[in-house]
Enzyme design. Structure first.
Site, short mmCIF file in Angstrom:
data_model
loop_
_atom_site.label_atom_id
_atom_site.label_comp_id
_atom_site.label_asym_id
_atom_site.label_seq_id
_atom_site.Cartn_x
_atom_site.Cartn_y
_atom_site.Cartn_z
N VAL C 79 0.94 -1.12 -0.02
CA VAL C 79 0.14 0.12 0.10
C VAL C 79 0.94 1.36 -0.01
O VAL C 79 1.94 1.30 0.98
CB VAL C 79 -0.94 0.10 1.28
CG1 VAL C 79 -1.87 1.29 1.22
CG2 VAL C 79 -1.83 -1.38 1.34
N CYS C 80 0.55 2.23 -1.18
CA CYS C 80 1.47 3.14 -0.98
C CYS C 80 1.52 4.22 0.37
O CYS C 80 0.44 4.51 0.65
CB CYS C 80 1.28 4.03 -2.14
SG CYS C 80 1.90 5.71 -2.24
N ILE C 81 2.44 4.32 0.95
CA ILE C 81 2.56 4.88 2.30
C ILE C 81 2.04 6.34 2.23
O ILE C 81 1.14 6.73 3.03
CB ILE C 81 3.99 4.80 2.92
CG1 ILE C 81 3.90 5.40 4.54
CG2 ILE C 81 5.10 5.58 2.32
CD1 ILE C 81 4.81 4.61 5.18
#
Lengths: 119, 101, 132
Positions: C79-81
């Protein structure tokens, strides 16, 4: 190393799409990939002069665009029919080092890259 | 080198399909998914360019699941239905995938 | 011949169909013995990683279905932080760092940077995006 073409087709502020695309392109550049960005359809609005993103509480796009060459992003392409359709010309753009491309040239571009990132 | 173009917006309210059609050529295929499936209807605003491309040998597919969900079977014209396994196969037989959304 | 895919999911489970389309596609992909190099949840797609989504019983629970798929096939789900933090999807580290009162990232997901998308894409045969 793979050749990545990021196609960004959305206007700069209504959604996060334009910013997300630029972040992905910058990441690819930082990762030493051969990456290029193509702005087409509503995406061409991202490149016009005199934007004041701070009025919307967004500062990202202009700065990120300016950072593209620093991150080794190979080329920014702009789809000429999308510009023309919106009454824009090269003079409307805040980026100097862009290459305007026709439909045929976009087809060739897609063929010259290994992976597409669609935004 | 060929591209699979997926389109998920209805051409009755969005230019994604029109933009996609301008770039399709050669061995490319188009797959209409989600609201993109409305674009495969006989009344589609893109019917003319779509028919022209099909005559040029471009394959136009509609994701069966999404067309069925919308009750579109009797309205679709000239397109080929594919299921998800077919979608996967198309992704493999084309060198890259451009999503128009 | 089996191929390696990077799958990018940009839509939230609610308000967009892209998460569902991507999930069905991934099922079909794995059933045909192709590999998923990485699932990358970006933009509103990060909401699929929330462990706090509670849909009505007669509706699909996409976050639960994603978790099931990821666990069953031991997939790498990133998940893109940056996108996640902006949308309130936090793991325990980020909860502590930003002094928030909860963490909600599903156990089978990990937060990481966009480099993970690029790295996966560069070793994949195909990258496919499910836009919202």
């Amino acid at each position: 190393m793979s050749r990545i073409l990021c196609i960004s087709r959305h206007s700069p502020y209504q959604t996060s799409s334009a910013c997300d695309a630029l972040d992905a392109v910058l990441a690819a550049g930082a990762f030493d990939q051969e990456v290029s960005l193509l702005l087409m359809n509503e995406g061409v609005w991202q490149a016009i002069k005199n934007q004041q993103a701070s009025l919307l509480g967004r500062t990202g796009i202009g700065k990120k665009m300016a950072a593209l060459p620093l991150f080794g992003v190979k080329q920014v392409y702009i789809h000429t029919p999308s510009l023309t359709q919106r009454g824009l010309t090269r003079d409307s753009l805040h980026l100097d080092a862009v290459q305007l491309v026709t439909n045929n040239e976009v087809r060739t571009l897609i063929q010259q890259h290994d992976q597409l990132l669609s935004f | 080198m060929s591209t699979l173009h997926t389109v998920n917006k209805s051409p009755f309210e969005n230019n994604s399909l029109t933009s996609c059609l301008q770039l399709c050529s050669g061995e490319d295929s188009i797959l209409l998914i989600e609201d993109g499936t409305y674009g495969g209807c006989e009344s589609s605003p893109c019917r003319e360019p779509l028919t022209r491309l099909m005559e040029d040998g471009i394959n136009v597919y509609v994701l069966e699941n999404d067309a069925s969900a919308r009750g579109l079977h009797t309205f679709l014209q000239g397109v080929e239905l594919v299921d998800y396994p077919g979608f996967v196969k198309l992704s493999c037989t084309h060198q890259c995938i451009q999503s128009w959304y | 011949m089996p191929m390696k895919f990077t799958v990018v999911i940009l839509g939230a489970p609610e308000g967009s169909l892209s998460s569902r389309s991507a999930l069905e596609f991934c099922h079909a992909l794995l059933e045909q013995n192709h590999q998923i190099e990485r699932l990358f949840f970006y933009a509103d797609g990060v909401h699929n990683a929330s462990s706090l989504i509670a849909p009505p019983q007669d509706e699909a629970d996409l976050p639960a279905s994603w978790s099931q798929l990821i666990n069953e096939y031991k997939l790498d789900a990133v998940v893109c932080i940056a996108a996640a933090l902006k949308r309130g999807i936090l793991d325990h580290n980020e909860q502590t760092r930003y002094e928030k009162n909860a963490a909600n990232l599903g156990a089978c997901f990990s937060l990481s940077g966009l480099g993970q998308l690029i790295a996966a894409s560069s070793v994949s045969d195909r990258t496919i995006t499910f836009g919202s």
